[in-house]
Design an enzyme around this catalytic site. Structure first.
Site, PDB file in Angstrom:
ATOM      1  CB  CYS A   1      -8.546  -0.237  -4.984  1.00 51.07           C
ATOM      2  SG  CYS A   1      -8.078  -1.699  -6.189  1.00 51.07           S
TER       3      CYS A   1
ATOM      4  CE1 TYR B   1      -7.857 -11.718  -6.141  1.00 48.27           C
ATOM      5  CE2 TYR B   1      -9.023 -12.435  -4.428  1.00 48.27           C
ATOM      6  CZ  TYR B   1      -8.825 -12.218  -5.608  1.00 48.27           C
ATOM      7  OH  TYR B   1      -9.893 -12.819  -6.679  1.00 48.27           O
TER       8      TYR B   1
ATOM      9  CG  ASP C   1      -6.769  -5.739  -0.321  1.00 49.52           C
ATOM     10  OD1 ASP C   1      -7.204  -5.093  -1.210  1.00 49.52           O
ATOM     11  OD2 ASP C   1      -5.713  -5.496   0.291  1.00 49.52           O
TER      12      ASP C   1
ATOM     13  CD  GLU D   1       0.118 -11.444  -4.326  1.00 50.81           C
ATOM     14  OE1 GLU D   1      -0.833 -10.829  -3.764  1.00 50.81           O
ATOM     15  OE2 GLU D   1       0.254 -11.145  -5.377  1.00 50.81           O
TER      16      GLU D   1
ATOM     17  CD  GLN E   1      -3.158  -0.551   0.390  1.00 54.77           C
ATOM     18  OE1 GLN E   1      -2.902   0.207  -0.272  1.00 54.77           O
ATOM     19  NE2 GLN E   1      -4.032  -1.818   0.379  1.00 54.77           N
TER      20      GLN E   1
HETATM   21  N1  SAH Z   1      -3.726  -7.088   0.630  1.00 57.46           N
HETATM   22  C1  SAH Z   1      -2.514  -6.783   0.310  1.00 57.46           C
HETATM   23  C2  SAH Z   1      -2.425  -6.743  -1.327  1.00 57.46           C
HETATM   24  C3  SAH Z   1      -3.640  -6.010  -1.953  1.00 57.46           C
HETATM   25  S1  SAH Z   1      -3.265  -5.673  -3.822  1.00 57.46           S
HETATM   26  C4  SAH Z   1      -2.160  -5.397   0.843  1.00 57.46           C
HETATM   27  O1  SAH Z   1      -3.108  -4.699   1.445  1.00 57.46           O
HETATM   28  O2  SAH Z   1      -1.067  -5.068   0.913  1.00 57.46           O
HETATM   29  C5  SAH Z   1      -3.792  -6.981  -4.619  1.00 57.46           C
HETATM   30  C6  SAH Z   1      -3.145  -8.226  -4.869  1.00 57.46           C
HETATM   31  O3  SAH Z   1      -3.798  -9.273  -5.341  1.00 57.46           O
HETATM   32  C7  SAH Z   1      -1.808  -7.860  -5.412  1.00 57.46           C
HETATM   33  O4  SAH Z   1      -0.552  -8.418  -4.689  1.00 57.46           O
HETATM   34  C8  SAH Z   1      -1.635  -8.886  -6.677  1.00 57.46           C
HETATM   35  O5  SAH Z   1      -0.615  -9.528  -6.959  1.00 57.46           O
HETATM   36  C9  SAH Z   1      -2.793 -10.003  -6.045  1.00 57.46           C
HETATM   37  N2  SAH Z   1      -3.405 -10.761  -7.199  1.00 57.46           N
HETATM   38  C10 SAH Z   1      -4.086 -10.157  -8.491  1.00 57.46           C
HETATM   39  N3  SAH Z   1      -4.924 -11.028  -8.722  1.00 57.46           N
HETATM   40  C11 SAH Z   1      -4.866 -12.223  -8.258  1.00 57.46           C
HETATM   41  C12 SAH Z   1      -5.370 -13.461  -8.380  1.00 57.46           C
HETATM   42  N4  SAH Z   1      -6.234 -13.790  -9.192  1.00 57.46           N
HETATM   43  N5  SAH Z   1      -5.103 -14.584  -7.189  1.00 57.46           N
HETATM   44  C13 SAH Z   1      -4.588 -13.996  -6.169  1.00 57.46           C
HETATM   45  N6  SAH Z   1      -3.835 -12.916  -5.902  1.00 57.46           N
HETATM   46  C14 SAH Z   1      -4.121 -11.869  -7.136  1.00 57.46           C
END
Ligand code: SAH
Length: 457
Positions: free
Chosen positions: A412, A316, A385, A337, A287
């Site tokens: 987001c 995620y 997320d 992830e 973030q």
């Molecule tokens: N929760 C974390 C990251 C949120 S951003 C935080 O708050 O820091 C969203 C994340 O989802 C990213 O790291 C991206 O790489 C991941 N992502 C995107 N598509 C995805 C999918 N299909 N399955 C799992 N992760 C995914």
């Protein structure tokens, strides 16, 4: 001539009646919209039509005749013209209201869920200098390696030194790094003919740790004096603990390529979030607004009312910030992830914080979740997320079949949040409230957290 209500180059006086989700002022002539940059509702202005299309026209301000009481003076017009701070001309309390209304609009009008209450946006006390990361394009302008930002909807580089929303230590580092690169005669990349070398400078700075990572994104691997340049960057900026070359040979708008070579120091920086330590690698999501991320996650935990006996899923997960921050409060954490470097960071972060009850797996959320369902993992709370495109429908179905007490959705993008909440409602998970949190002051981006609970039968 055409049949549209306005013509190209026409000058006219208009009243601004609305603001789009992209922050453009809206005027209407016979129901036909004209979008105008830097215009605010309640204003009257003289404009010139610069583009006419089937559904709308674009106008440019010639003079403002009546100014909105919500307009604040912007020191540098370039901040509004670029994607850096497109809402900086709007008073901050009105920015927060604008974001709340965006969420209400999609939930009530588009998703047709007027029963959901949208709370007031949680804003920042000092809504500037918050970004812990900068991704700055490089161009050669008048023979000089120049850093700045693209004008909206274009790739014209506008030279900028004070980025307003970035950590000032990052602005300062950028100037010093550019001087070093200039001294070593490093060539800027040229998008038009796909020649030249240096495409972007990416800088991350830990909000609490102050550790810095500098990523030099290059078109080719061979980097003449790369290590010497990296050592010089550390000499001038001692907080830089990592200089990484990222190679991106593609003709693309995506900033990072796949290959990372460490030129100086380590391959990651460490920062703190909600008093836990987090290692962050170049390819890992983190973030950009640390202070507000803490507000957002705290809100998510309050909504979840975590108990010591709970098993939670962190979907995620990035580098595991949500699950690891919650791990002390619960029994078990399972996370997944997509990006490998981020999963590796997440598992290192579990160890770094001395935790033994959390594990992160690589893979797509919609693939990993059904595996956990088969293994009969009983999650009480599922945190999601996702990126802007939202959740996969099959993920939503599996999540609901797993029968958690609560689902906490961090989003987001209010449009995909609204779309997904409709599907959750069909599967028996209802939303009472949505809390917008301002992670990106001065921009039009909106972040929200929503609590979904199982309807009691
Ligand atoms: N929760 C974390 C990251 C949120 S951003 C935080 O708050 O820091 C969203 C994340 O989802 C990213 O790291 C991206 O790489 C991941 N992502 C995107 N598509 C995805 C999918 N299909 N399955 C799992 N992760 C995914």
């Amino acid at each position: 001539m055409n049949n549209y209500p306005v013509q190209k180059n026409q000058e006219l006086t208009v009243d601004i009646i609305d603001l789009t989700h992209e922050g453009m002022g809206v005027a209407k002539i016979d129901h036909y919209p004209i979008f105008i940059e830097n215009a605010l509702p309640q204003e009257q202005m003289q404009i010139k039509i610069i583009k006419v299309g089937k559904k709308f026209a674009i106008g440019k301000i010639l003079s403002i005749e009546k100014t909105s009481p919500d307009r604040v003076s912007v020191e540098d017009e370039k901040l509004v013209q670029t994607g850096i701070a497109p809402l900086s001309h709007l008073r901050y309390d009105k920015q927060l209201l604008f974001k709340k209304e965006q969420v209400e609009n999609v939930l009530w009008k588009i998703a047709k869920m007027p029963e959901i209450k949208v709370l007031d946006t949680l804003g920042m006390e000092e809504p500037i200098h918050y970004r812990n990361k900068a991704q700055i394009p490089i161009q050669r302008i008048e023979g000089k390696l120049t850093t700045g930002f693209y004008r909206k909807n274009s790739h014209d580089l506008v030279p900028i030194d004070d980025f307003m929303i970035q950590d000032p230590a990052i602005d300062d580092a950028l100037i010093k790094i550019s001087e070093i690169l200039q001294f070593y005669k490093v060539k800027a990349y040229n998008e038009t003919n796909h020649e030249g070398f240096l495409r972007h400078i990416v800088i991350r700075r830990g909000h609490y740790s102050h550790e810095m990572m500098v990523i030099l994104v290059t078109r080719k691997e061979k980097f003449f004096k790369g290590k010497e340049i990296a050592a010089k960057i550390h000499e001038v900026l001692p907080d830089v603990v990592s200089v990484v070359q990222n190679v991106n040979p593609e003709q693309t708008n995506v900033i990072l390529g796949k290959e990372d070579n460490v030129l100086y120091g380590q391959s990651y920086i460490t920062d703190q979030l909600l008093e836990k330590d987090f290692q962050i690698s170049p390819q890992s999501f983190y973030q950009v607004n640390t202070q507000q991320a803490e507000v957002l996650y705290q809100k998510a935990f309050d909504l979840a009312e975590l108990k010591e006996t709970d098993t939670i899923i962190d979907a995620y997960a990035g580098i595991g910030t949500i699950g690891i921050s919650a791990a002390d409060k619960v029994s078990h954490v399972y996370g997944m992830e997509l990006v490998d470097q981020a999963v590796q960071d997440a598992n290192k972060n579990v160890a770094l914080n001395g935790l033994e009850n959390a594990v992160y797996l690589p893979g797509k959320a919609e693939k990993v979740l059904p595996q956990w369902q088969n293994e009969e993992i009983q999650a009480n709370v599922i945190f999601v997320d996702p990126p802007r495109k939202g959740l996969d429908e099959s993920f939503i179905q599996t999540a609901c079949e797993m029968n958690p007490e609560k689902i906490v959705y961090i989003s987001c993008n209010p449009a995909t949040l609204a779309r997904d909440l409709v599907v959750f409602a069909k599967e028996g998970y209802h939303t009472n409230e949505v809390q917008p949190v301002d992670m990106f002051p001065q921009t039009t981006h909106v972040e929200c957290v929503a609590l979904l609970s199982k309807i009691k039968e």
